[in-house]
Scaffold this motif. Structure first.
Motif, PDB file in Angstrom:
ATOM      1  N   GLN A 134       0.858  -1.184   0.042  1.00 32.43           N
ATOM      2  CA  GLN A 134      -0.276  -0.093   0.128  1.00 32.43           C
ATOM      3  C   GLN A 134       0.933   1.135  -0.110  1.00 32.43           C
ATOM      4  N   MET A 135       1.745   1.338   0.949  1.00 36.63           N
ATOM      5  CA  MET A 135       2.838   2.630   0.797  1.00 36.63           C
ATOM      6  C   MET A 135       3.435   2.563  -0.482  1.00 36.63           C
ATOM      7  N   ASN A 136       4.060   1.757  -1.094  1.00 34.90           N
ATOM      8  CA  ASN A 136       4.678   1.544  -2.254  1.00 34.90           C
ATOM      9  C   ASN A 136       3.835   2.213  -3.416  1.00 34.90           C
ATOM     10  N   ASP A 137       2.775   1.752  -3.380  1.00 35.84           N
ATOM     11  CA  ASP A 137       1.594   2.286  -4.388  1.00 35.84           C
ATOM     12  C   ASP A 137       1.293   3.766  -4.143  1.00 35.84           C
ATOM     13  N   LEU A 138       1.202   4.019  -3.022  1.00 40.85           N
ATOM     14  CA  LEU A 138       0.988   5.697  -2.714  1.00 40.85           C
ATOM     15  C   LEU A 138       2.048   6.320  -3.122  1.00 40.85           C
ATOM     16  N   ALA A 139       3.407   5.902  -2.761  1.00 38.37           N
ATOM     17  CA  ALA A 139       4.695   6.741  -2.978  1.00 38.37           C
ATOM     18  C   ALA A 139       4.742   6.722  -4.469  1.00 38.37           C
ATOM     19  N   ALA A 140       4.500   5.582  -5.252  1.00 40.27           N
ATOM     20  CA  ALA A 140       4.565   5.722  -6.756  1.00 40.27           C
ATOM     21  C   ALA A 140       3.835   6.917  -7.085  1.00 40.27           C
ATOM     22  N   LYS A 141       2.706   7.312  -6.671  1.00 44.53           N
ATOM     23  CA  LYS A 141       1.820   8.521  -7.133  1.00 44.53           C
ATOM     24  C   LYS A 141       2.738   9.787  -7.098  1.00 44.53           C
ATOM     25  N   THR A 142       3.962   9.869  -6.292  1.00 46.20           N
ATOM     26  CA  THR A 142       4.643  11.133  -6.209  1.00 46.20           C
ATOM     27  C   THR A 142       5.659  11.131  -7.074  1.00 46.20           C
ATOM     28  N   TYR A 143       5.902  10.203  -8.013  1.00 44.11           N
ATOM     29  CA  TYR A 143       7.054  10.028  -8.909  1.00 44.11           C
ATOM     30  C   TYR A 143       6.469  10.601 -10.439  1.00 44.11           C
ATOM     31  N   VAL A 144       7.640  11.482 -10.967  1.00 43.26           N
ATOM     32  CA  VAL A 144       7.482  12.087 -12.428  1.00 43.26           C
ATOM     33  C   VAL A 144       7.444  11.018 -13.437  1.00 43.26           C
ATOM     34  N   PRO A 145       6.587  11.053 -14.418  1.00 43.57           N
ATOM     35  CA  PRO A 145       6.539  10.129 -15.458  1.00 43.57           C
ATOM     36  C   PRO A 145       8.004  10.191 -16.067  1.00 43.57           C
ATOM     37  N   ASP A 146       8.410   9.049 -16.626  1.00 36.44           N
ATOM     38  CA  ASP A 146       9.695   8.893 -17.303  1.00 36.44           C
ATOM     39  C   ASP A 146       9.276   9.165 -18.817  1.00 36.44           C
ATOM     40  N   SER A 147       9.607  10.671 -19.233  1.00 39.09           N
ATOM     41  CA  SER A 147       9.282  10.891 -20.470  1.00 39.09           C
ATOM     42  C   SER A 147      10.052  12.070 -20.987  1.00 39.09           C
ATOM     43  N   ASP A 148      10.327  12.257 -22.322  1.00 43.35           N
ATOM     44  CA  ASP A 148      11.054  13.447 -22.877  1.00 43.35           C
ATOM     45  C   ASP A 148      10.455  14.725 -22.421  1.00 43.35           C
ATOM     46  N   ALA A 149       9.232  14.787 -22.249  1.00 48.42           N
ATOM     47  CA  ALA A 149       8.477  16.062 -21.855  1.00 48.42           C
ATOM     48  C   ALA A 149       8.790  16.401 -20.417  1.00 48.42           C
ATOM     49  N   SER A 150       8.859  15.171 -19.546  1.00 52.30           N
ATOM     50  CA  SER A 150       9.305  15.668 -18.159  1.00 52.30           C
ATOM     51  C   SER A 150      10.508  15.894 -18.018  1.00 52.30           C
ATOM     52  N   ARG A 151      11.354  15.291 -18.787  1.00 55.58           N
ATOM     53  CA  ARG A 151      12.964  15.692 -18.727  1.00 55.58           C
ATOM     54  C   ARG A 151      13.054  16.973 -19.277  1.00 55.58           C
ATOM     55  N   ARG A 152      12.452  17.585 -20.372  1.00 52.80           N
ATOM     56  CA  ARG A 152      12.546  18.832 -20.769  1.00 52.80           C
ATOM     57  C   ARG A 152      12.089  19.643 -19.410  1.00 52.80           C
ATOM     58  N   GLY A 153      11.278  19.210 -18.766  1.00 50.49           N
ATOM     59  CA  GLY A 153      10.638  20.314 -17.778  1.00 50.49           C
ATOM     60  C   GLY A 153      11.754  20.234 -16.497  1.00 50.49           C
ATOM     61  N   GLY A 154      12.724  19.520 -16.564  1.00 47.72           N
ATOM     62  CA  GLY A 154      13.637  19.679 -15.513  1.00 47.72           C
ATOM     63  C   GLY A 154      13.692  18.194 -14.836  1.00 47.72           C
ATOM     64  N   ALA A 155      12.797  17.336 -15.020  1.00 49.20           N
ATOM     65  CA  ALA A 155      12.890  16.089 -14.206  1.00 49.20           C
ATOM     66  C   ALA A 155      14.026  14.937 -14.267  1.00 49.20           C
ATOM     67  N   GLY A 156      14.685  14.307 -13.628  1.00 48.69           N
ATOM     68  CA  GLY A 156      15.637  13.664 -13.555  1.00 48.69           C
ATOM     69  C   GLY A 156      17.043  14.192 -13.757  1.00 48.69           C
ATOM     70  N   ALA A 157      17.831  13.016 -13.609  1.00 47.07           N
ATOM     71  CA  ALA A 157      19.514  13.582 -13.335  1.00 47.07           C
ATOM     72  C   ALA A 157      20.025  14.207 -14.545  1.00 47.07           C
ATOM     73  N   GLY A 158      19.368  13.940 -15.746  1.00 43.76           N
ATOM     74  CA  GLY A 158      20.008  14.496 -16.904  1.00 43.76           C
ATOM     75  C   GLY A 158      21.200  13.537 -17.303  1.00 43.76           C
ATOM     76  N   LEU A 159      21.896  14.093 -18.463  1.00 43.52           N
ATOM     77  CA  LEU A 159      23.020  13.092 -18.846  1.00 43.52           C
ATOM     78  C   LEU A 159      24.260  13.814 -18.615  1.00 43.52           C
ATOM     79  N   MET A 160      25.196  12.975 -18.190  1.00 42.79           N
ATOM     80  CA  MET A 160      26.598  13.699 -18.156  1.00 42.79           C
ATOM     81  C   MET A 160      27.415  13.399 -19.237  1.00 42.79           C
ATOM     82  N   GLU A 161      28.687  14.041 -19.147  1.00 41.53           N
ATOM     83  CA  GLU A 161      29.193  14.014 -20.671  1.00 41.53           C
ATOM     84  C   GLU A 161      29.843  12.643 -20.552  1.00 41.53           C
ATOM     85  N   LEU A 162      29.853  11.890 -19.670  1.00 43.15           N
ATOM     86  CA  LEU A 162      30.561  10.653 -19.687  1.00 43.15           C
ATOM     87  C   LEU A 162      29.493   9.552 -20.385  1.00 43.15           C
ATOM     88  N   ASP A 163      28.179   9.861 -20.356  1.00 47.44           N
ATOM     89  CA  ASP A 163      26.908   9.145 -20.887  1.00 47.44           C
ATOM     90  C   ASP A 163      26.957   8.961 -22.410  1.00 47.44           C
TER      91      ASP A 163
END
Length: 164
Positions: A135-164
């Motif tokens: 139950q707690m994991n299901d509720l916690a998942a509601k706080t996660y940002v979807p993994d998408s190009d749009a969310s990354r353009r909006g600032g979500a995620g760690a981004g790419l490093m030069e070494l990636d």
């Protein structure tokens, strides 16, 4: 799970249930103490299903702490529901200050020493009921940002490093 893992998951689950940030943070601390002290975990699941209960409980604790801050006298509270009463006891005993709690039936009597630290220890590992954990994991998942190009353009995620 470690104390910190349970506490962090509790904060995320409460946030995912719609509990405001300050109360979600306090709920996470209460959750770890509640599990460590063997409190009824079903009460936690019910509270997460009805987040208003968490907010109301946080307000009650705040009222008790305020009353204790102006007087050295015991502060009394009454709670008919056994699960909510157990969470209230866990919340009060989980405060960072020394607390002297007496529970008799539906009555809780507490004296807080706001200048003395709590002497309660933390166990190395906590056992969380699998259904509550899910139950707690299901509720916690509601706080996660979807993994998408749009969310990354909006600032979500760690981004790419030069070494990636």
């Amino acid at each position: 799970m470690s104390w910190t893992e349970v506490q962090a998951l509790g904060v995320k689950a409460a946030s995912g249930a719609g509990v405001p940030p300050a109360q979600a943070l306090a709920f996470g601390a209460m959750l770890a103490r509640h599990v460590a002290d063997g409190g009824p975990q079903g009460a936690i699941g019910l509270a997460l299903a009805e987040p208003r209960r968490i907010v109301d409980l946080a307000r009650r604790v705040e009222t008790i702490v305020e009353a204790a801050s102006v007087s050295a006298a015991r502060v009394d509270a009454t709670e008919e529901d056994a699960g909510t009463r157990a969470m209230l006891v866990s919340w009060l005993s989980g405060l960072p200050c020394k607390s002297d709690l007496d529970v008799a039936g539906t009555r809780i009597s507490v004296r807080l020493s706001l200048t003395d630290p709590s002497a309660q220890g933390r166990p190395e590992r906590l056992q969380v009921d699998p259904s509550l954990l899910q139950q707690m994991n299901d509720l916690a998942a509601k706080t996660y940002v979807p993994d998408s190009d749009a969310s990354r353009r909006g600032g979500a995620g760690a981004g790419l490093m030069e070494l990636d």
